[in-house]
Design a protein around this motif. Structure first.
Motif, PDB file in Angstrom:
ATOM      1  N   GLU A   1      23.034 -40.325  13.494  1.00  0.00           N
ATOM      2  CA  GLU A   1      23.830 -39.731  14.563  1.00  0.00           C
ATOM      3  C   GLU A   1      25.034 -38.964  14.023  1.00  0.00           C
ATOM      4  OE1 GLU A   1      25.927 -41.182  18.767  1.00  0.00           O
ATOM      5  OE2 GLU A   1      24.983 -42.638  17.411  1.00  0.00           O
ATOM      6  N   GLU A   2      25.606 -39.470  12.911  1.00  0.00           N
ATOM      7  CA  GLU A   2      26.780 -38.804  12.332  1.00  0.00           C
ATOM      8  C   GLU A   2      26.424 -37.425  11.805  1.00  0.00           C
ATOM      9  OE1 GLU A   2      28.896 -41.097   9.495  1.00  0.00           O
ATOM     10  OE2 GLU A   2      28.967 -42.894  10.736  1.00  0.00           O
ATOM     11  N   VAL A   3      25.168 -37.265  11.316  1.00  0.00           N
ATOM     12  CA  VAL A   3      24.745 -35.943  10.825  1.00  0.00           C
ATOM     13  C   VAL A   3      24.754 -34.951  11.977  1.00  0.00           C
ATOM     14  CG1 VAL A   3      22.841 -34.647   9.795  1.00  0.00           C
ATOM     15  CG2 VAL A   3      23.330 -36.964   9.013  1.00  0.00           C
ATOM     16  N   ILE A   4      24.230 -35.373  13.141  1.00  0.00           N
ATOM     17  CA  ILE A   4      24.168 -34.477  14.290  1.00  0.00           C
ATOM     18  C   ILE A   4      25.578 -34.152  14.791  1.00  0.00           C
ATOM     19  CG2 ILE A   4      23.328 -34.242  16.663  1.00  0.00           C
ATOM     20  CD1 ILE A   4      21.006 -36.089  15.915  1.00  0.00           C
ATOM     21  N   GLU A   5      26.478 -35.169  14.755  1.00  0.00           N
ATOM     22  CA  GLU A   5      27.848 -34.928  15.209  1.00  0.00           C
ATOM     23  C   GLU A   5      28.578 -33.987  14.269  1.00  0.00           C
ATOM     24  OE1 GLU A   5      29.633 -38.751  15.503  1.00  0.00           O
ATOM     25  OE2 GLU A   5      28.607 -39.297  17.376  1.00  0.00           O
ATOM     26  N   THR A   6      28.323 -34.163  12.948  1.00  0.00           N
ATOM     27  CA  THR A   6      28.998 -33.307  11.968  1.00  0.00           C
ATOM     28  C   THR A   6      28.410 -31.907  11.958  1.00  0.00           C
ATOM     29  OG1 THR A   6      29.362 -35.259  10.582  1.00  0.00           O
ATOM     30  CG2 THR A   6      29.649 -33.095   9.536  1.00  0.00           C
ATOM     31  N   ILE A   7      27.065 -31.828  12.068  1.00  0.00           N
ATOM     32  CA  ILE A   7      26.399 -30.521  12.035  1.00  0.00           C
ATOM     33  C   ILE A   7      25.491 -30.420  13.266  1.00  0.00           C
ATOM     34  CG2 ILE A   7      24.999 -28.951  10.637  1.00  0.00           C
ATOM     35  CD1 ILE A   7      25.596 -30.796   8.265  1.00  0.00           C
ATOM     36  N   PRO A   8      26.020 -29.997  14.391  1.00  0.00           N
ATOM     37  CA  PRO A   8      25.209 -29.882  15.616  1.00  0.00           C
ATOM     38  C   PRO A   8      23.975 -29.002  15.442  1.00  0.00           C
ATOM     39  CG  PRO A   8      27.540 -29.666  16.116  1.00  0.00           C
ATOM     40  CD  PRO A   8      27.427 -29.630  14.615  1.00  0.00           C
ATOM     41  N   ALA A   9      24.056 -28.043  14.522  1.00  0.00           N
ATOM     42  CA  ALA A   9      22.918 -27.136  14.310  1.00  0.00           C
ATOM     43  C   ALA A   9      21.675 -27.881  13.845  1.00  0.00           C
ATOM     44  CB  ALA A   9      23.296 -26.062  13.287  1.00  0.00           C
ATOM     45  N   ALA A  10      21.864 -29.054  13.232  1.00  0.00           N
ATOM     46  CA  ALA A  10      20.715 -29.821  12.744  1.00  0.00           C
ATOM     47  C   ALA A  10      19.819 -30.277  13.898  1.00  0.00           C
ATOM     48  CB  ALA A  10      21.195 -31.038  11.961  1.00  0.00           C
ATOM     49  N   ALA A  11      20.421 -30.467  15.087  1.00  0.00           N
ATOM     50  CA  ALA A  11      19.638 -30.914  16.245  1.00  0.00           C
ATOM     51  C   ALA A  11      18.698 -29.834  16.753  1.00  0.00           C
ATOM     52  CB  ALA A  11      20.575 -31.362  17.365  1.00  0.00           C
ATOM     53  N   VAL A  12      19.028 -28.576  16.441  1.00  0.00           N
ATOM     54  CA  VAL A  12      18.207 -27.456  16.928  1.00  0.00           C
ATOM     55  C   VAL A  12      16.770 -27.556  16.441  1.00  0.00           C
ATOM     56  CG1 VAL A  12      17.904 -24.950  16.827  1.00  0.00           C
ATOM     57  CG2 VAL A  12      20.194 -25.930  17.134  1.00  0.00           C
ATOM     58  N   PHE A  13      16.585 -28.105  15.234  1.00  0.00           N
ATOM     59  CA  PHE A  13      15.260 -28.071  14.605  1.00  0.00           C
ATOM     60  C   PHE A  13      14.474 -29.385  14.759  1.00  0.00           C
ATOM     61  CE2 PHE A  13      18.014 -25.075  12.329  1.00  0.00           C
ATOM     62  CZ  PHE A  13      17.291 -23.904  12.528  1.00  0.00           C
ATOM     63  N   ILE A  14      15.041 -30.334  15.507  1.00  0.00           N
ATOM     64  CA  ILE A  14      14.310 -31.594  15.737  1.00  0.00           C
ATOM     65  C   ILE A  14      12.975 -31.347  16.455  1.00  0.00           C
ATOM     66  CG2 ILE A  14      14.349 -33.797  16.966  1.00  0.00           C
ATOM     67  CD1 ILE A  14      17.308 -34.009  16.352  1.00  0.00           C
ATOM     68  N   PRO A  15      12.941 -30.572  17.566  1.00  0.00           N
ATOM     69  CA  PRO A  15      11.640 -30.318  18.219  1.00  0.00           C
ATOM     70  C   PRO A  15      10.630 -29.635  17.303  1.00  0.00           C
ATOM     71  CG  PRO A  15      13.463 -29.692  19.649  1.00  0.00           C
ATOM     72  CD  PRO A  15      14.051 -29.945  18.296  1.00  0.00           C
ATOM     73  N   LEU A  16      11.113 -28.714  16.454  1.00  0.00           N
ATOM     74  CA  LEU A  16      10.213 -28.003  15.537  1.00  0.00           C
ATOM     75  C   LEU A  16       9.553 -28.976  14.575  1.00  0.00           C
ATOM     76  CD1 LEU A  16       9.131 -25.370  14.240  1.00  0.00           C
ATOM     77  CD2 LEU A  16      11.190 -25.359  12.816  1.00  0.00           C
TER      78      LEU A  16
END
Length: 455
Positions: A307-322
């Motif tokens: 969760e901390e990765v997503i909070e620190t770098i929100p852009a990382a969440a963009v590629f979860i569905p991919l």
């Protein structure tokens, strides 16, 4: 090779194509006929010369014959069925819908109908169901000369005259004489003096595979069939049992490969899912969907862990569905290829390890291509604007991993499930989805943590 039978359907090339089609081997014409869409198949069949068309029909498997004949008109159907031997008709009736069979039998002449009723009166997998009731039998007290005359006057096919069966006055079977041996004998010799030994026969109620074994063991062109009292009522030739020999070979091959009768078992499972009780389908499918539900919880735990990765770098969440969807699509492709390959017997079960390696190699190449494209897009789309160019490498590597995983699992899991006795139809994809999502996201976030140093 071009399909000549398709050319037959073109009016401007009809005569030339017809001559060319009639010169082709019957086995080749069967392959070309089955390559034509079902609605036009009967038309192409009847455009072949009648004698050639009958040969082509005899080369077809019973299920192919049934598919062709159900597309014909009643008149065409009756004309074709009347050219078949009684045992071939009965074998075909086993593939036709019950209503069609009843209609065809009703249109037979009384003699043929009696023969069909006789064979249908025996159990489905018995010798009596597939025996040939057209044969030449003579009494043991007639001469060689008279027997030769009967052979010359007979309208039986050559392969039906390889053996002459011998009976007594009550039609009890006494033995056989090879036709070729009659040429060496004086015309006044009695047939009863020439009987071959040992006397081999099979009961009409015996299992049909026993006829195959007798033909193989005694190397005879035909085995006589007798009733429960020993009276001759028919015979079985290699032509009659060739489909059983093929099935026996297939089952032997499957058994040696350690899978037993997987293909027939898979058909039974499919029938129950498609035609059986809705509750059976619900119970089976929901059991595997519960696995997916639990797997989704585990995947949620992975996301929570990072969760901390997503909070620190929100852009990382963009590629979860991919990452999640790509592996699932590849896995579905692999299971579809596996199912179709098994149905068409194109997968060599004795070399299945090499098939898995092939899918892994295909998955690696697809992963490199998709990972490169996606990594480049991630680099320019989210990496540069957010000052995290490493995101391109993370996405690329994650996609390579999930695509390889999906390809291998798509080929491996259905096979493992079959080996363990489970239906892979409703079960493989949910398991693939769970394993692939968990693995893919773990790799993705681990790489993001390591390369981007978010934590």
């Amino acid at each position: 090779m071009r399909n000549i039978l398709k050319d037959l359907l073109e009016p401007f090339a009809l005569e030339a194509a017809k001559k060319e089609a009639n010169r082709l081997p019957s086995a080749e014409l069967v392959l070309q006929l089955m390559d034509i869409e079902p609605k036009k198949r009967a038309l192409a069949f009847w455009l072949i010369d009648k004698d050639k068309a009958i040969q082509v029909f005899e080369y077809m498997r019973p299920e192919q014959q049934a598919e062709l004949i159900t597309a014909m008109s009643s008149g065409e159907m009756n004309d074709l069925i009347n050219t078949l031997e009684i045992d071939d008709r009965v074998r075909l009736f086993g593939e036709l819908p019950a209503k069609v069979t009843k209609k065809v039998i009703a249109n037979l002449n009384p003699i043929d109908r009696t023969g069909v009723d006789l064979l249908l009166g025996f159990p489905e997998d018995s010798v009596g169901r597939m025996m040939n009731i057209r044969y030449l039998a003579v009494k043991e007290n007639i001469t060689v000369g008279l027997t030769q005359e009967l052979i010359r006057e007979s309208n039986l096919k050559d392969n039906q005259l390889d053996l002459i069966f011998v009976v007594d006055n009550q039609r009890y079977y006494r033995g056989f004489v090879r036709t070729i041996d009659l040429l060496k004998q004086d015309s006044e010799v009695l047939i009863g003096e020439l009987l071959s030994t040992p006397v081999v026969a099979i009961s009409a109620k015996e299992e049909n595979l026993k006829a195959v074994k007798l033909l193989q063991d005694y190397e005879l062109p035909a085995i006589p069939v007798v009733d429960s009292e020993g009276r001759l009522i028919g015979d079985v030739t290699f032509d009659d049992v060739i489909h059983l020999v093929e099935e026996e070979i297939d089952e032997s091959t499957l058994s040696q490969a350690g899978v037993g009768n997987l293909l027939s078992r898979d058909k039974i499972w499919s029938d129950r899912l498609v035609k059986g009780s809705p509750w059976y389908s619900i119970r089976l499918r929901i059991a595997f969907l519960i696995v997916t539900l639990l797997g989704g919880m585990l995947v949620g735990g992975v996301i929570e862990t990072f969760e901390e990765v997503i909070e620190t770098i929100p852009a990382a969440a963009v590629f979860i569905p991919l990452v999640m969807d790509m592996g699932g699509n590849v896995g579905t492709q692999s299971t579809t290829v596996f199912a179709r390959g098994m149905a068409w017997e194109q997968i060599n079960l004795n070399r299945y390890f090499f098939y898995i390696l092939r899918e892994a190699r295909i998955g690696l190449l697809m992963g490199l291509i998709l990972g490169s494209v996606s990594g480049a897009i991630a680099y320019f789309w989210q990496g540069i604007p957010n000052d995290i160019p490493q995101i391109g490498i993370v996405v690329a590597i994650a996609l390579v991993v999930v695509v390889i995983t999906g390809a291998v699992l798509g080929a491996l899991l259905p096979w493992v499930m079959l080996k363990l006795g489970f239906d892979h139809g409703p079960g493989a994809d949910p398991l693939i989805t769970t394993i692939k999502d968990f693995t893919g996201l773990w790799v993705y976030f681990s790489l993001a943590t390591w390369l981007i140093e978010a934590v």
